[in-house]
Design a protein around this motif. Structure first.
Motif, PDB file in Angstrom:
ATOM      1  N   GLY A 113       0.833  -1.264   0.069  1.00 22.34           N
ATOM      2  CA  GLY A 113      -0.035   0.119  -0.157  1.00 22.34           C
ATOM      3  C   GLY A 113       0.702   1.163   0.017  1.00 22.34           C
ATOM      4  N   GLY A 114       0.138   2.221  -0.156  1.00 21.11           N
ATOM      5  CA  GLY A 114       1.018   3.634   0.006  1.00 21.11           C
ATOM      6  C   GLY A 114       1.399   3.927   1.386  1.00 21.11           C
ATOM      7  N   SER A 148       9.584  -2.013  -8.260  1.00 22.97           N
ATOM      8  CA  SER A 148       9.532  -1.492  -9.843  1.00 22.97           C
ATOM      9  C   SER A 148       8.924   0.022  -9.675  1.00 22.97           C
ATOM     10  N   CYS A 149       8.344   0.386  -8.677  1.00 16.99           N
ATOM     11  CA  CYS A 149       7.600   1.458  -8.597  1.00 16.99           C
ATOM     12  C   CYS A 149       8.526   2.791  -8.539  1.00 16.99           C
ATOM     13  N   TRP A 185       0.409   9.650  -4.967  1.00 19.96           N
ATOM     14  CA  TRP A 185       0.989   9.045  -6.375  1.00 19.96           C
ATOM     15  C   TRP A 185       1.721   7.529  -6.101  1.00 19.96           C
ATOM     16  N   LEU A 186       2.406   7.426  -4.893  1.00 14.77           N
ATOM     17  CA  LEU A 186       2.990   6.339  -4.744  1.00 14.77           C
ATOM     18  C   LEU A 186       2.010   4.933  -4.711  1.00 14.77           C
ATOM     19  N   ILE A 197      -0.574   0.028  -6.885  1.00 13.92           N
ATOM     20  CA  ILE A 197      -1.664  -0.543  -7.242  1.00 13.92           C
ATOM     21  C   ILE A 197      -1.134  -0.859  -8.861  1.00 13.92           C
ATOM     22  N   GLU A 198      -0.841  -0.205  -9.485  1.00 13.66           N
ATOM     23  CA  GLU A 198      -0.571  -0.385 -11.027  1.00 13.66           C
ATOM     24  C   GLU A 198       0.203  -1.745 -11.120  1.00 13.66           C
ATOM     25  N   ALA A 199       1.350  -1.449 -10.219  1.00 10.36           N
ATOM     26  CA  ALA A 199       2.525  -2.507 -10.327  1.00 10.36           C
ATOM     27  C   ALA A 199       1.953  -3.936 -10.061  1.00 10.36           C
ATOM     28  N   TRP A 200       0.775  -4.026  -9.281  1.00 12.25           N
ATOM     29  CA  TRP A 200       0.364  -5.446  -8.714  1.00 12.25           C
ATOM     30  C   TRP A 200      -0.930  -5.734  -9.715  1.00 12.25           C
TER      31      TRP A 200
END
Length: 361
Positions: free
Chosen positions: A11-12, A101-102, A162-163, A168-171
């Protein structure tokens, strides 16, 4: 003992992971599990003196590559120890491989994966049984966002948002990604974490609240992750449902076996899923139910307005049928539908749209 479940808690910033980890240990230790909680590897590096904000790009690259290698080694060594335990094991990773990767460009991440000998399907889809993403307090619970309780946290509210989105996009694309947002109070947020883990390990749980729609796609889906799915039902007892699933893209596949059976009440079920090898998959296919066709579909996973959607386009049977599913919601009015999705019909709970029934000859 091969009764091991591995999940990622991510999570962020300021999402509640620390509290969730404590509750997970308390709850599942009480149920007889050996709980291993793996520390957040980037924090270990920071405490050791690594500055990930360094302008030395070569040092940054080597640090991130070392981070991935140590994350993999740490997880693998604990998985080995788990096989020697005399009770079921729950391994909880405070962040996982895809979180790394983020903080890298796409090119740098691809280069690190090549050097490390891994790929996205392996890191994201087959390494963990579930990924639970706790949304940062900076998105929906801003009054509780703080950096004072974590010396490694320096992000502003905007940076935290943003993080959170980047993670979320990475997973996105993992078969069991669950986004646990701030639409409820914090205690309910933690309760949802416990409930999701209970479902993954096969403890009786209320049947998931989900909505299902026949839809038409009217525009491009931003950030969608696409996978091919072939789902085959096996011969089983009348009260059970056993299925195999082959899932992946670009020649990289992972394989699962799922068993679903009723629990104590009509509103409860036990669903257990385990990853199997390609060889096991081929062998189990010999037990395919001759009265049911394999389900072949393309799944697109995407996030819109903090909700996680699964869009299935059927190739066989029901060619061209588009089914949109949203889990964790009880009411149609709770959903923010994307503008590129046109709802044709709400088919929630309609048995003719269950995959098990659609497969029947």
């Amino acid at each position: 003992m091969e009764n091991i479940t591995k999940i990622v808690l991510t999570g962020g910033p300021c999402a509640g992971k620390t509290t969730a980890l404590v509750r997970i240990i308390e709850h599942f230790t009480g149920l007889g599990y050996q709980v291993f909680t793996l520390p957040e590897t980037p924090t270990m590096f920071t405490q050791a003196g690594i500055n990930f904000l360094t302008k030395n790009r070569q040092l940054h690259y080597e640090a991130e590559k070392a981070l991935l290698r140590i994350q993999l080694q740490l997880e693998d060594r604990f998985a080995e120890m788990a096989t020697k335990c005399d009770k079921p094991v729950l391994i909880v990773c405070d962040r996982g491989t895809m979180d790394i990767s983020c903080y890298l460009s796409e090119e740098a991440w691809e280069a690190i994966m090549i050097e490390t000998g891994v790929n996205t399907i392996g890191l994201r889809d087959s390494r963990y049984d579930a990924v639970l993403h706790l949304v940062t307090a900076a998105n929906g619970a801003e009054q509780f966002y703080t950096v004072s309780n974590n010396s490694a946290r320096t992000e502003t509210v905007q940076q935290a948002r943003w993080l959170d989105k980047a993670v979320i996009e990475a997973w996105t694309g993992h078969p069991h990604l669950r986004i646990i947002n701030n639409t409820v109070d914090f205690e309910e947020k933690i309760r949802r974490v416990i409930a999701e883990i209970s479902r993954i390990i096969g403890a009786p749980q209320p049947i998931d609240a989900e909505r299902k729609y026949v839809v038409e796609v009217t525009g491009e889906i931003p950030g969608a992750i696409e996978n091919e799915i072939i789902q085959t039902y096996l011969l089983s007892e009348p009260t059970q449902e056993i299925r195999l699933r082959k899932r992946g893209s670009q020649g990289n596949y992972v394989y699962f076996q799922t068993v679903k059976k009723p629990a104590g009440t009509p509103d409860e079920c036990i669903e257990t899923e385990r990853q199997i090898s390609p060889r096991q998959y081929v062998m189990l296919l010999q037990q395919a139910d001759p009265d049911r066709k394999p389900i072949h579909k393309i799944r697109k996973n995407f996030v819109w307005e903090k909700q996680y959607f699964e869009l299935d386009t059927y190739l066989e049977p029901a060619i061209g049928l588009n089914i949109l599913e949203i889990e964790g919601v009880k009411d149609h009015d709770d959903i923010e539908f994307p503008p590129f999705i046109k709802i044709i019909e709400d088919v929630t709970g309609r048995e003719e749209y269950f995959n098990y029934n659609m497969a029947k000859f």
